[in-house]
Scaffold this active site. Structure first.
Site, short mmCIF file in Angstrom:
data_model
loop_
_atom_site.label_atom_id
_atom_site.label_comp_id
_atom_site.label_asym_id
_atom_site.label_seq_id
_atom_site.Cartn_x
_atom_site.Cartn_y
_atom_site.Cartn_z
N CYS A 124 -5.33 6.11 -3.77
CA CYS A 124 -4.62 4.82 -3.76
C CYS A 124 -3.21 5.08 -4.26
O CYS A 124 -3.01 5.47 -5.42
CB CYS A 124 -5.33 3.81 -4.65
SG CYS A 124 -4.45 2.23 -4.78
N CYS A 153 0.87 -1.18 0.00
CA CYS A 153 0.00 0.00 0.00
C CYS A 153 0.91 1.23 0.00
O CYS A 153 1.65 1.45 0.96
CB CYS A 153 -0.91 -0.01 1.22
SG CYS A 153 -1.95 1.45 1.39
#
Length: 269
Positions: A208, A83
Site C-alpha cells: 500500500c 492510491c
C-alpha cells in the site's frame, strides 16, 4: 509513435499493472467511452475469480491543465481516495501510451502530483502530499497521506493475523463509518517491514503506497528523526522507498519510490 488503440465501449481494452504486488486494472479513458459510473462493472473487473483481478481500477483521462487526470476506484467498485502505488503505475502507463516521457504533472483526487520515471519506464518516484498533522489513538499514530491511515508498531509481524486484527480496527466504533487503512510495522533496523489491511479492498494487500508513506512519517516522528530522510520498506510484494524532509513539525518533499510494471493487457467482453 503513440502506443494507443481504439476503445470499443462494449469491449474496452485494459492493461494490468503492479507495483510491489499492489495490482491494478488501467483503462485509457481519454475518449470517455468506459462506463465508470457502473460500480458493479468496476467491482466485477477487480474480482479475482470472475474478472481480471485487482486491488483497484484506474482511468487515465484528459485534463486541460495537467498531462492527465487519474480517477481511482477501490475493488468494491466505489470511487477511492489517493492510491500511491496506483499513482506510480498510472505514470508508467502514461509513458507506455506516449503521453509523457521522463516526468509529469498530473491530477489526482487529493490534488496535483509530480513524478519522474526511469528510462525503461519500470521505476517511478511519485511526490505525495505534504503532511502537517499526525495524531494519536492510544499507542498508534493516525495521519492522512492522501488516504487515512492507522499505524501500529508491533513485533513478530510475519506471524501476525493482519486480516483479523486489521479488520477489527477498521470496523471499530471510531473508524467504521468512514473507514481507515490499518498498517502494522516492525522495525528491522536497516528497514521497516510493513503489512496493511486496506479499506475498499477489505483485505490485506501485498503493498500500500499511501500506507508505507504514512508508516515512514509516523516512525520518523516517533523516533524524532528530523532533516532529510530516506526510509527503506519491505512489503509482502517487494520493496519500496520513502523520502521526505521533516522539520519537527511537518513533512514536505515526500516521495514514494518503487517499481511499476505492465503485467498483461486484453479486451473486456
Amino acid at each position: 509513435m503513440l502506443n494507443t488503440r481504439p476503445t470499443d465501449p462494449l469491449r474496452p481494452h485494459f492493461y494490468k499493472y503492479q507495483g510491489a504486488g499492489n495490482d491494478f486494472v488501467l483503462i485509457d479513458n481519454r475518449n470517455q467511452t468506459f462506463q465508470y459510473r457502473d460500480n458493479n462493472l468496476v467491482h466485477q473487473l477487480c474480482d479475482r475469480r470472475f474478472g481480471v483481478g485487482a486491488d483497484g481500477l484506474m482511468l487515465l483521462q484528459n485534463h486541460s491543465e495537467y498531462d492527465f487526470e487519474m480517477l481511482y476506484f477501490n475493488a468494491d467498485g466505489n470511487l477511492g481516495s489517493m492510491c500511491g502505488n496506483g499513482g506510480r503505475c498510472i505514470v508508467a502507463f502514461a509513458k507506455h501510451l506516449g503521453i509523457i516521457d521522463k516526468q509529469t504533472n498530473f491530477l489526482a483526487v487529493d490534488g496535483p502530483h509530480y513524478a519522474k520515471i526511469s528510462e525503461k519506464g519500470n521505476w517511478v518516484d511519485l511526490q505525495m502530499i505534504d503532511v502537517h498533522t499526525i495524531s494519536r489513538d492510544g499507542e498508534a499514530y493516525v495521519l492522512n497521506t492522501g488516504s487515512p491511515h492507522y499505524v501500529a508498531q508491533v513485533t513478530a509481524l510475519k506471524e501476525m493475523d493482519v486480516f483479523k486484527q486489521g479488520s477489527e480496527i477498521r470496523n471499530n466504533a471510531t473508524y467504521k463509518k468512514e473507514g481507515i487503512n490499518v498498517n502494522f510495522v516492525e522495525d528491522k533496523g536497516d528497514h521497516l517491514f510493513v503489512r496493511t489491511f486496506e479499506r475498499g479492498v477489505e483485505d490485506e494487500t501485498f503493498a500500500c503506497g499511501t500506507g508505507v508513506t504514512a508508516v515512514a512519517l509516523a516512525i520518523a516522528k516517533d523516533q524524532e528523526k528530523t532533516g532529510s530522510q530516506v526510509t527503506e520498506i519491505e512489503v509482502l510484494g517487494g520493496n519500496l522507498r520513502v523520502g521526505f524532509h521533516y522539520d519537527g513539525q511537518e513533512f514536505t518533499k515526500v516521495f514514494l519510490c518503487g517499481p511499476a510494471e505492465l503485467v498483461f493487457e486484453g479486451n473486456i467482453r
